[in-house]
Design a protein around this motif. Structure first.
Motif, PDB file in Angstrom:
ATOM      1  N   ILE A 120     -11.868  -9.597  21.435  1.00  0.00           N
ATOM      2  CA  ILE A 120     -11.467 -11.003  21.285  1.00  0.00           C
ATOM      3  C   ILE A 120     -10.740 -11.208  19.958  1.00  0.00           C
ATOM      4  CG2 ILE A 120     -12.334 -13.366  21.031  1.00  0.00           C
ATOM      5  CD1 ILE A 120     -14.573 -12.473  23.081  1.00  0.00           C
ATOM      6  N   ARG A 121     -11.258 -10.625  18.880  1.00  0.00           N
ATOM      7  CA  ARG A 121     -10.572 -10.715  17.583  1.00  0.00           C
ATOM      8  C   ARG A 121      -9.164 -10.130  17.668  1.00  0.00           C
ATOM      9  NH1 ARG A 121     -15.588  -9.359  15.562  1.00  0.00           N
ATOM     10  NH2 ARG A 121     -15.003  -7.183  15.272  1.00  0.00           N
ATOM     11  N   LEU A 122      -9.025  -8.986  18.321  1.00  0.00           N
ATOM     12  CA  LEU A 122      -7.719  -8.354  18.486  1.00  0.00           C
ATOM     13  C   LEU A 122      -6.774  -9.267  19.261  1.00  0.00           C
ATOM     14  CD1 LEU A 122      -5.734  -5.931  18.406  1.00  0.00           C
ATOM     15  CD2 LEU A 122      -6.841  -5.141  20.524  1.00  0.00           C
ATOM     16  N   TYR A 123      -7.247  -9.799  20.365  1.00  0.00           N
ATOM     17  CA  TYR A 123      -6.393 -10.649  21.199  1.00  0.00           C
ATOM     18  C   TYR A 123      -5.960 -11.901  20.431  1.00  0.00           C
ATOM     19  CZ  TYR A 123      -8.408  -7.668  24.845  1.00  0.00           C
ATOM     20  OH  TYR A 123      -8.826  -6.590  25.590  1.00  0.00           O
ATOM     21  N   GLU A 124      -6.880 -12.497  19.688  1.00  0.00           N
ATOM     22  CA  GLU A 124      -6.514 -13.681  18.899  1.00  0.00           C
ATOM     23  C   GLU A 124      -5.516 -13.308  17.803  1.00  0.00           C
ATOM     24  OE1 GLU A 124     -10.422 -16.531  19.525  1.00  0.00           O
ATOM     25  OE2 GLU A 124     -10.466 -15.110  17.852  1.00  0.00           O
ATOM     26  N   LYS A 125      -5.710 -12.172  17.180  1.00  0.00           N
ATOM     27  CA  LYS A 125      -4.790 -11.698  16.139  1.00  0.00           C
ATOM     28  C   LYS A 125      -3.369 -11.551  16.689  1.00  0.00           C
ATOM     29  CE  LYS A 125      -4.052  -7.539  13.325  1.00  0.00           C
ATOM     30  NZ  LYS A 125      -4.624  -6.238  12.954  1.00  0.00           N
ATOM     31  N   LEU A 126      -3.258 -11.175  17.973  1.00  0.00           N
ATOM     32  CA  LEU A 126      -1.951 -10.960  18.583  1.00  0.00           C
ATOM     33  C   LEU A 126      -1.457 -12.174  19.376  1.00  0.00           C
ATOM     34  CD1 LEU A 126      -2.239  -7.190  19.509  1.00  0.00           C
ATOM     35  CD2 LEU A 126      -1.051  -8.249  17.586  1.00  0.00           C
ATOM     36  N   GLY A 127      -2.047 -13.342  19.092  1.00  0.00           N
ATOM     37  CA  GLY A 127      -1.490 -14.586  19.614  1.00  0.00           C
ATOM     38  C   GLY A 127      -2.116 -15.167  20.859  1.00  0.00           C
ATOM     39  N   PHE A 128      -3.196 -14.586  21.352  1.00  0.00           N
ATOM     40  CA  PHE A 128      -3.876 -15.136  22.520  1.00  0.00           C
ATOM     41  C   PHE A 128      -4.859 -16.213  22.085  1.00  0.00           C
ATOM     42  CE2 PHE A 128      -2.178 -11.301  24.213  1.00  0.00           C
ATOM     43  CZ  PHE A 128      -2.067 -11.480  25.586  1.00  0.00           C
ATOM     44  N   SER A 129      -5.039 -17.214  22.933  1.00  0.00           N
ATOM     45  CA  SER A 129      -6.025 -18.253  22.658  1.00  0.00           C
ATOM     46  C   SER A 129      -6.938 -18.414  23.875  1.00  0.00           C
ATOM     47  CB  SER A 129      -5.341 -19.577  22.315  1.00  0.00           C
ATOM     48  OG  SER A 129      -4.519 -19.993  23.381  1.00  0.00           O
TER      49      SER A 129
END
Length: 158
Positions: free
Chosen positions: A127-136
């Motif tokens: 989840i941290r990775l996905y948020e870091k790459l612009g996912f919400s």
């Protein structure tokens, strides 16, 4: 590390299905069956290799990346993505390079469409990775005893 993407092969699918993750990530362990291998050999699964031709991960796109459930409806207009990384490479800071390569390939294949993924809520690293790459975060749903989060990255048309 340079990464290369290729169509899924029987050898790669067999290798992936034998990966074993430590708890709590053992949730992602799979059983090797002819049905699962057949699905992985379909158009939507791809292998990710390093410069030494070692299999480091995989991804799938489309309905194969969706988690079947009865409470969340996957709307049209998004390309769904599922990823997996060889257990030895997880938790070591390799996720950004790996997922960036996958996203770049997805953009090439699907003309930079909005993306969606579904992740188990306990998987804080992902989840941290996905948020870091612009996912919400868009939604949550429960399947069995697992809570899933649906995350989106909306591409703005220029």
């Amino acid at each position: 590390m340079e990464l290369y993407i290729d169509k899924m092969s029987t050898d790669a699918a067999t290798d992936i299905l034998n990966w074993r993750y430590d708890p709590p990530y053992d949730f992602y362990n799979n059983e090797q069956t002819s049905e699962v291998i057949s699905e992985m050999l379909a158009e939507s699964y791809f292998s990710v290799f390093d410069e030494n031709k070692e299999l480091v991960g995989f991804f799938c796109a489309g309905s194969s990346a969706q988690v079947p459930n009865e409470s969340y409806t996957y709307s049209q207009g998004f390309i769904d993505i599922g990823i997996g990384m060889r257990p030895e490479f997880t938790g070591q800071g390799n996720g950004t390079l790996f997922f960036t390569a996958v996203l770049s390939q997805i953009d090439t294949m699907f003309e930079k469409r909005s993306k969606r993924l579904t992740v188990a809520k306990f998987n804080d690293r992902a989840i941290r990775l996905y948020e870091k790459l612009g996912f919400s975060r868009e939604a949550e749903f429960v399947k069995g005893s697992t809570v899933f989060i649906v995350m989106v990255k909306v591409e703005v048309e220029v």
